[in-house]
Design an enzyme around this catalytic site. Structure first.
Site, PDB file in Angstrom:
ATOM      1  N   SER A 164      -6.934   5.833   3.603  1.00 42.29           N
ATOM      2  CA  SER A 164      -6.916   4.930   2.437  1.00 42.29           C
ATOM      3  C   SER A 164      -7.288   3.511   2.868  1.00 42.29           C
ATOM      4  O   SER A 164      -8.048   2.824   2.167  1.00 42.29           O
ATOM      5  CB  SER A 164      -5.524   4.902   1.800  1.00 42.29           C
ATOM      6  OG  SER A 164      -5.360   5.926   0.856  1.00 42.29           O
ATOM      7  N   ASN A 184      -1.911  19.222  -1.367  1.00 41.05           N
ATOM      8  CA  ASN A 184      -2.960  18.559  -0.600  1.00 41.05           C
ATOM      9  C   ASN A 184      -2.686  18.557   0.912  1.00 41.05           C
ATOM     10  O   ASN A 184      -3.586  18.803   1.721  1.00 41.05           O
ATOM     11  CB  ASN A 184      -3.103  17.122  -1.131  1.00 41.05           C
ATOM     12  CG  ASN A 184      -4.011  16.286  -0.279  1.00 41.05           C
ATOM     13  OD1 ASN A 184      -3.549  15.592   0.622  1.00 41.05           O
ATOM     14  ND2 ASN A 184      -5.301  16.361  -0.523  1.00 41.05           N
ATOM     15  N   LYS A 244       5.531   1.987  -2.891  1.00 41.76           N
ATOM     16  CA  LYS A 244       5.502   3.325  -3.488  1.00 41.76           C
ATOM     17  C   LYS A 244       5.734   3.156  -4.978  1.00 41.76           C
ATOM     18  O   LYS A 244       6.378   2.197  -5.409  1.00 41.76           O
ATOM     19  CB  LYS A 244       6.619   4.198  -2.903  1.00 41.76           C
ATOM     20  CG  LYS A 244       6.327   5.681  -3.019  1.00 41.76           C
ATOM     21  CD  LYS A 244       5.426   6.154  -1.889  1.00 41.76           C
ATOM     22  CE  LYS A 244       4.947   7.559  -2.091  1.00 41.76           C
ATOM     23  NZ  LYS A 244       4.217   8.015  -0.882  1.00 41.76           N
ATOM     24  N   LYS A 261       0.853  -1.204   0.000  1.00 42.12           N
ATOM     25  CA  LYS A 261       0.000   0.000   0.000  1.00 42.12           C
ATOM     26  C   LYS A 261       0.869   1.226   0.000  1.00 42.12           C
ATOM     27  O   LYS A 261       1.803   1.331   0.808  1.00 42.12           O
ATOM     28  CB  LYS A 261      -0.882  -0.005   1.271  1.00 42.12           C
ATOM     29  CG  LYS A 261      -1.832   1.182   1.340  1.00 42.12           C
ATOM     30  CD  LYS A 261      -3.094   0.927   0.567  1.00 42.12           C
ATOM     31  CE  LYS A 261      -3.879   2.199   0.264  1.00 42.12           C
ATOM     32  NZ  LYS A 261      -3.429   2.911  -0.970  1.00 42.12           N
ATOM     33  N   GLY A 307      -2.719   8.241  -4.382  1.00 39.78           N
ATOM     34  CA  GLY A 307      -2.049   9.434  -4.885  1.00 39.78           C
ATOM     35  C   GLY A 307      -0.842   9.827  -4.052  1.00 39.78           C
ATOM     36  O   GLY A 307      -0.578   9.271  -2.988  1.00 39.78           O
ATOM     37  N   ASP A 308      -0.091  10.760  -4.588  1.00 36.03           N
ATOM     38  CA  ASP A 308       1.018  11.426  -3.888  1.00 36.03           C
ATOM     39  C   ASP A 308       1.243  12.705  -4.703  1.00 36.03           C
ATOM     40  O   ASP A 308       0.325  13.142  -5.408  1.00 36.03           O
ATOM     41  CB  ASP A 308       2.251  10.502  -3.845  1.00 36.03           C
ATOM     42  CG  ASP A 308       3.325  10.974  -2.866  1.00 36.03           C
ATOM     43  OD1 ASP A 308       3.186  10.718  -1.664  1.00 36.03           O
ATOM     44  OD2 ASP A 308       4.300  11.621  -3.301  1.00 36.03           O
ATOM     45  N   GLN A 354       7.155   3.978   3.990  1.00 35.25           N
ATOM     46  CA  GLN A 354       5.732   3.626   3.973  1.00 35.25           C
ATOM     47  C   GLN A 354       5.479   2.339   4.756  1.00 35.25           C
ATOM     48  O   GLN A 354       4.454   2.189   5.421  1.00 35.25           O
ATOM     49  CB  GLN A 354       5.263   3.461   2.520  1.00 35.25           C
ATOM     50  CG  GLN A 354       3.752   3.493   2.348  1.00 35.25           C
ATOM     51  CD  GLN A 354       3.200   4.908   2.288  1.00 35.25           C
ATOM     52  OE1 GLN A 354       3.758   5.771   1.638  1.00 35.25           O
ATOM     53  NE2 GLN A 354       2.103   5.157   2.972  1.00 35.25           N
ATOM     54  N   LYS A 407       5.336   3.473   8.320  1.00 40.74           N
ATOM     55  CA  LYS A 407       4.173   4.347   8.513  1.00 40.74           C
ATOM     56  C   LYS A 407       2.898   3.504   8.579  1.00 40.74           C
ATOM     57  O   LYS A 407       2.062   3.675   9.469  1.00 40.74           O
ATOM     58  CB  LYS A 407       4.091   5.331   7.345  1.00 40.74           C
ATOM     59  CG  LYS A 407       2.931   6.293   7.419  1.00 40.74           C
ATOM     60  CD  LYS A 407       2.651   6.990   6.085  1.00 40.74           C
ATOM     61  CE  LYS A 407       3.870   7.690   5.532  1.00 40.74           C
ATOM     62  NZ  LYS A 407       3.499   8.645   4.439  1.00 40.74           N
TER      63      LYS A 407
HETATM   64  O1  2IT Z   1       2.852   9.218   1.555  1.00 36.63           O
HETATM   65  C1  2IT Z   1       1.724   8.700   1.743  1.00 36.63           C
HETATM   66  O2  2IT Z   1       1.426   8.167   2.811  1.00 36.63           O
HETATM   67  C2  2IT Z   1       0.747   8.768   0.641  1.00 36.63           C
HETATM   68  N1  2IT Z   1       1.061   9.335  -0.401  1.00 36.63           N
HETATM   69  C3  2IT Z   1      -0.584   8.135   0.787  1.00 36.63           C
HETATM   70  C4  2IT Z   1      -0.513   6.684   0.449  1.00 36.63           C
HETATM   71  C5  2IT Z   1      -1.850   5.972   0.402  1.00 36.63           C
HETATM   72  O3  2IT Z   1      -1.818   4.791   0.034  1.00 36.63           O
HETATM   73  O4  2IT Z   1      -2.875   6.547   0.719  1.00 36.63           O
END
Ligand code: 2IT
Length: 448
Positions: free
Chosen positions: A380, A241, A126, A90, A165-166, A111, A114
């Site tokens: 998400s 964002n 990613k 994810k 997104g990013d 990630q 996180k």
């Molecule tokens: O950096 C991040 O945590 C995001 N761009 C969101 C990643 C997500 O899967 O919602």
């Protein structure tokens, strides 16, 4: 440093010499893990650190698309499926000319930790492309997204890998990506992407989630010090964002946001970037052909400082919200000189290592990105849950869950730090809490 950590860190350097951002992210996490590795000597025979620093799968592919004039372009596409120990891969997709393997491995590694902190069942990934969406027509964006997904679709799915997104990828791009995914694979599996529009399975509050989550995290930390956001002056960077969501919620909670920034410089608005009109203007600026924040200064009569960063402005709380390594040692010195007490990273890996060392040495209370901005990916995961249920939750339901997730991230970080006698240390605490869960899941699943 513990000999096992030290050896693996050297090996990771040797194996990835051209990936400075990735190495920076690994070093940052390893710097917190000494007490955990000392307590778990068995991790060495399980090659746990070697495995956790090696992506499970790295996909690099060619993307061919045609612009409006009929000229053919070739870009490079990526998806780093970093770790699936606790859930499907994810993480977001970034479309930006600066994208390369190092940046995406850095972000995929981050990630993983996180996502572990959110307490939801999501692994780390990613992806993205060096495609520059800026100045492209809507049709060009659509054709690029379709070309990108034509390859990516065979690697993703609601139970395998769920992009979102990013930077450079918002709800418009997610819409085009999902349309192409559905067209090629057949069936309506909308759990394969998050950040979707509400009309086809997106979650309420997903656009706001990274920024709202950051504000909820900050509120919890301030509470520990007997303080609140009300009446605080807050410096933000960026105008995308994350900046938008953070500005909204900080304002709601009584704080005063006085700066935003872009590639052209920063804006200082002593009145506060606080009215709905001003905050909505951040979104409008993103859609304009001229890039940067000077437009805001022109429109609302605020100060514009070309080519400079907002950290010169005196603020109680500084929150970088733009991009990795946006805060240098010189910026950190400004932040310390201004008497700032709180520093929260809302952009991923906001801070250069020497700047971070300086801020820590000067006693600032610091929240690290993987904890502070985890609200985005957490919602998400809530979007995935809604898609699996084939239901949608109200904004209040999502918001309540987000508040709970963010306060549990603070609590778990503090507990993890205290378990190892590290005091109120949100950086080491986040790394340790996140690592322990992923490591335990990897240990339980054997040598894979
Ligand atoms: O950096 C991040 O945590 C995001 N761009 C969101 C990643 C997500 O899967 O919602």
């Amino acid at each position: 440093m513990n000999a096992y950590l030290d050896r693996v860190l050297r090996e990771v350097h040797e194996q990835n010499p051209a990936e400075p951002e990735f190495l920076q992210a690994v070093e940052e996490v390893f710097a917190s893990l000494e007490p955990v590795i000392n307590k778990h000597p068995e991790y060495e025979s399980l090659a746990l650190l070697e495995r956790i620093t090696e992506p499970e799968r790295t996909i690099i592919f060619r993307i061919v698309w045609e612009d409006d004039k009929g000229i053919t372009h070739v870009n490079r596409g990526y998806r780093i499926q970093f770790n699936s120990a606790i859930g499907p891969y994810k993480g977001g997709l970034r479309f930006d000319p600066a994208v390369d393997l190092s940046i995406l491995k850095c972000l995929g590694f981050e990630q993983t930790f996180k996502n572990s902190l959110t307490s939801l069942p999501i692994g780390g990934a990613k992806g993205g492309s060096d495609f520059d969406p800026h100045g492209k027509s809507d049709h060009e964006i659509m054709r690029f997204c379709q070309a990108y997904m034509t390859e990516l679709c065979r690697h993703i799915g609601p139970d395998t890998d769920v992009p979102a997104g990013d930077i450079g990828v918002g709800s418009r791009e997610i819409g085009y990506l999902y349309g192409q995914y559905k067209r090629i694979t057949g069936g309506f599996r909308n759990g394969a992407l998050t950040g979707k529009g509400i009309a086809y399975g997106g979650s309420l509050l997903r656009p706001e989630a990274s920024g709202y989550g950051a504000a909820y995290y900050i509120r919890e930390v301030l509470k520990h010090f007997g303080e609140s956001i009300r009446g605080k002056t807050v410096a933000l960077s960026g105008y995308g964002n994350v900046t938008w969501g953070t500005a909204r919620k900080i304002t709601d909670l009584g704080g005063k946001v006085v700066t935003i920034s872009g590639r052209d410089g920063y804006v200082y608005d002593p009145e506060g970037i606080s009215t709905p009109e001003k905050i909505a203007y951040l979104l409008e600026m993103r859609a304009m052909p001229v890039r940067g924040v000077k437009l805001y200064a022109d429109r609302f009569g605020a100060e514009f400082h070309p080519e400079e960063r907002p950290w010169q402005v005196k603020a109680d709380i500084c929150i970088p919200c733009a991009v990795q390594n946006e805060v240098s040692l010189a910026d950190a010195m400004n932040i310390v000189n201004n008497g700032t007490k709180y520093y929260f990273e809302a952009s991923n890996m906001s801070t250069e290592p020497d700047a971070m060392t300086y801020l820590r040495e000067h006693g600032l209370i610091i929240g690290p990105a993987k904890a502070v901005n985890a609200g985005g990916v957490a919602v998400s995961a809530l979007e995935m849950a809604q898609n699996s249920q084939r239901l949608s939750w109200t904004a209040d339901e999502v918001d309540d869950k987000l508040k709970h997730i963010m306060s549990s991230i603070v609590e778990n970080s503090v507990q993890a730090a205290q378990k190892y006698g590290l005091g109120y240390n949100l950086i080491d605490g986040a790394n340790i809490a996140a690592f322990e869960k992923v490591a335990e899941a990897m240990r339980a699943q054997g040598l894979v």
